[in-house]
Design an enzyme around this catalytic site. Structure first.
Site, mmCIF file in Angstrom:
data_model
loop_
_atom_site.group_PDB
_atom_site.id
_atom_site.type_symbol
_atom_site.label_atom_id
_atom_site.label_comp_id
_atom_site.label_asym_id
_atom_site.label_seq_id
_atom_site.Cartn_x
_atom_site.Cartn_y
_atom_site.Cartn_z
ATOM 1 N N ASN A 52 19.952 -2.223 12.502
ATOM 2 C CA ASN A 52 21.259 -2.654 11.997
ATOM 3 C C ASN A 52 21.125 -2.737 10.488
ATOM 4 O O ASN A 52 20.312 -3.502 9.973
ATOM 5 C CB ASN A 52 21.641 -4.035 12.542
ATOM 6 N N GLU A 60 19.231 -8.451 16.605
ATOM 7 C CA GLU A 60 18.969 -9.205 15.375
ATOM 8 C C GLU A 60 18.348 -10.572 15.624
ATOM 9 O O GLU A 60 18.919 -11.611 15.285
ATOM 10 C CB GLU A 60 20.252 -9.356 14.555
ATOM 11 N N HIS A 73 23.060 -10.400 22.897
ATOM 12 C CA HIS A 73 23.676 -10.465 21.574
ATOM 13 C C HIS A 73 24.169 -11.900 21.353
ATOM 14 O O HIS A 73 25.357 -12.173 21.297
ATOM 15 C CB HIS A 73 24.812 -9.442 21.459
ATOM 16 N N GLU A 102 23.959 -0.536 14.116
ATOM 17 C CA GLU A 102 25.106 -1.141 13.416
ATOM 18 C C GLU A 102 25.075 -0.739 11.959
ATOM 19 O O GLU A 102 24.014 -0.704 11.336
ATOM 20 C CB GLU A 102 25.065 -2.682 13.458
ATOM 21 N N ARG A 112 27.915 1.341 22.073
ATOM 22 C CA ARG A 112 26.963 0.241 22.231
ATOM 23 C C ARG A 112 27.750 -1.054 22.455
ATOM 24 O O ARG A 112 28.660 -1.376 21.691
ATOM 25 C CB ARG A 112 26.097 0.111 20.967
ATOM 26 N N TYR A 116 23.111 -3.324 6.897
ATOM 27 C CA TYR A 116 24.270 -3.665 6.064
ATOM 28 C C TYR A 116 23.891 -3.636 4.586
ATOM 29 O O TYR A 116 24.587 -3.073 3.772
ATOM 30 C CB TYR A 116 24.848 -5.028 6.463
HETATM 31 C C1 BGP Z 1 25.618 -8.398 12.562
HETATM 32 C C2 BGP Z 1 25.882 -8.760 14.004
HETATM 33 C C3 BGP Z 1 27.222 -8.324 14.495
HETATM 34 C C4 BGP Z 1 28.329 -8.440 13.471
HETATM 35 C C5 BGP Z 1 27.923 -7.977 12.096
HETATM 36 C C6 BGP Z 1 28.926 -8.300 11.023
HETATM 37 O O1 BGP Z 1 24.664 -9.266 12.038
HETATM 38 O O2 BGP Z 1 24.909 -8.198 14.839
HETATM 39 O O3 BGP Z 1 27.491 -9.004 15.682
HETATM 40 O O4 BGP Z 1 28.941 -9.655 13.500
HETATM 41 O O5 BGP Z 1 26.691 -8.531 11.706
HETATM 42 O O6 BGP Z 1 28.838 -9.640 10.690
HETATM 43 P P1 BGP Z 1 30.026 -10.525 10.208
HETATM 44 O O7 BGP Z 1 31.004 -10.523 11.320
HETATM 45 O O8 BGP Z 1 29.446 -11.849 9.947
HETATM 46 O O9 BGP Z 1 30.563 -9.879 8.976
#
Ligand code: BGP
Length: 490
Positions: free
Chosen positions: A299, A170, A124, A390, A80, A301
């Protein structure tokens, strides 16, 4: 939910990795590329870690063949990446820069040659600076046609080569950081503008999705949403209600629009009362409802934990009291009452830390079970196929004297999440693929080059690009074996 045995990952599951143009390409003005808002923003002193920017980044623009070779050697099934709008249309609209388009065509050809499925992100975060200057970018409805024009160029050019497309990356993150928190371009702190721009982006998304369905009938398109499931701090009913509010304000506010073309009612009413609701014109909802995505990019995290806000509201706190503070009765003409309007969620919920979860060095909660919860909730509510677009761990990595990177912590993080994904699949979730963030190390928007996510180490730091050597980390070889065994060797 008990499973005696976890199901295997589907045949053809897309084991992938992800990136974004500004974070890897460099070549910021090569071959006719115009500047984007990030090219300008990163030059403002104090905005990024040690003043880092993507002028050179990890020089993927010149080294994409080497990078694709590393992907192929790893056995990667999908990659991607995003396209820089201003590489293709330096002025945002008008003349096409053939050289910019050729770069992406070459990259796509190289991926296909190595049997790697391209997953193409249209946007993006890097709108052309020219459109920001011309009409304030996402704040003007003119951008809807310009974005559609850009998207149509790509649909026509790559429709026979690219099956999976992501419209916006995002939207929740770039609107909040850009229009509310002054942390991303356009560097504003204005909640009303955030909701207005966000609505226009929704319209641009819908229009482009309709164009896609017209031009690429065999392809699949969807947005990638930064989804964090909300947990209630405890079972006190007020906190459970606050969690409902949090889920609606932080997540459904976008996802309901993408999938059903509707804003969630309770949040919309709150925003109207505060005078910060977006201006919905005639025909907008029809457009939003006409453009259903084919899949949802997720995505993931971390999620968030929520409780009722304990702040004291003015006596007799209720909506009637609040409404008195407005001058007009037409919701769209109401003047926002400053403090309340700038923090619309204050009356709905507050975020708290989760005592059960550890955090990364940058304070992000680590919560593998949350990815299963995320997938389950999204499947229930929207019932679309999904792709994790992600997921990954930002960490400091050490290059040893033997020039290896022993990133067992990253393996542990990814393994934990992939096991939970397998459980979600066994539960019944329809998942097309998993793209780890990221393939190579790259520029973290605000955190420079020290916050690393990649399977491949890039030997550079904030001050010195060095030789930009690519060195596969321990996690590279681990993921290679995960892919080779379709997820059996975790
Ligand atoms: C997401 C974004 C990515 C990437 C990732 C990690 O929100 O889509 O582009 O940056 O986060 O974020 P960071 O680099 O702030 O840790």
């Amino acid at each position: 939910m008990y499973h005696e045995k976890l199901e295997k990952f589907p045949q053809n599951f897309l084991w992938g990795a992800a990136s974004a143009a500004y974070q890897i390409e460099g070549g910021w003005n090569s071959d006719g590329k115009g500047p984007s808002i990030w090219d300008q923003f990163t030059k403002i002193p104090g905005k990024t870690f040690q003043g880092t920017n993507g002028d050179i980044a990890v020089d993927h623009y010149n080294r994409y063949k080497e990078d694709v070779k590393l992907m192929a050697d790893m056995g990667l099934k999908a990659y991607r990446f995003s396209l820089a709008w201003s590489r293709i249309l330096p002025d945002g609209s008008g003349e096409i820069n053939e050289k910019g388009l050729a770069f992406y065509e070459n990259l796509i050809n190289e991926l296909i040659k190595h049997n790697i499925e391209p997953v193409l992100t249209l946007y993006h975060w890097d709108i052309p600076q020219a459109l920001q200057d011309r009409y304030n970018g996402w704040e003007s409805r003119q951008v809807i046609d310009d974005f559609d024009n850009y998207a149509r160029i790509l649909f026509k050019r790559f429709k026979d080569k690219v099956k999976y497309w992501v419209s916006f990356n995002e939207q929740n993150v770039f609107t909040a950081l850009g229009y509310r928190w002054e942390a991303h371009p356009p560097n504003l702190s204005d909640v009303k503008k955030m909701f207005e721009a966000n609505h226009i982006i929704n319209l641009a998304n819908a229009k482009a999705i309709n164009s896609f369905h017209e031009l690429v009938p065999d392809g699949l398109i969807g947005p990638s949403f930064g989804y964090g499931p909300m947990y209630s701090f405890n079972c006190e009913p007020e906190n459970v209600l606050a969690t409902l509010n949090g889920e609606e304000f932080q997540n459904h506010w976008w996802l309901d629009v993408y999938v059903n073309g509707k804003y969630p009612k309770a949040t919309f009413k709150q925003l109207v009362k505060l005078g910060v609701a977006p201006t919905v014109e005639e025909g907008d909802l029809q457009l939003l409802q006409s453009a259903k995505p084919d899949f949802l990019g997720v995505n993931y995290y971390h999620g968030g934990t929520v409780r009722a806000n304990e702040i004291e509201f003015p006596s007799g706190d209720n909506d009637a009291g609040l409404e008195k503070s407005f001058e007009a009765t037409d919701p769209y003409l109401m003047k926002p009452k400053e403090e309340q309007a700038q923090t619309p969620e204050k009356r709905m919920f507050s975020n708290v830390s989760n005592p059960f979860l550890e955090k990364t060095k940058w304070g992000w909660e680590i919560d593998p079970v949350g990815i299963r919860i995320a997938l389950r909730r999204l499947q229930n509510r929207y019932d679309l196929p999904m792709m994790i677009t992600e997921n990954g761990l930002g960490a400091f990595d050490d290059l040893t004297n033997e020039r290896t990177i022993e990133d067992d912590y990253r393996i542990e993080y990814l393994r934990g999440h992939i096991i939970e994904i397998q459980k979600a699949i066994t539960d019944g979730v329809d998942l097309i693929g998993y793209c780890a963030w990221s393939f190579t190390d790259l520029l973290s928007w605000l955190n420079g080059y020290q916050k690393r996510y990649g399977f491949v180490y890039i030997d550079r730091d904030e001050k010195d690009e060095k030789a930009l050597e690519r060195i596969p980390k321990k996690s590279y070889f681990w993921y290679k074996s995960v892919i080779a065994t379709n997820g059996q060797n975790l």
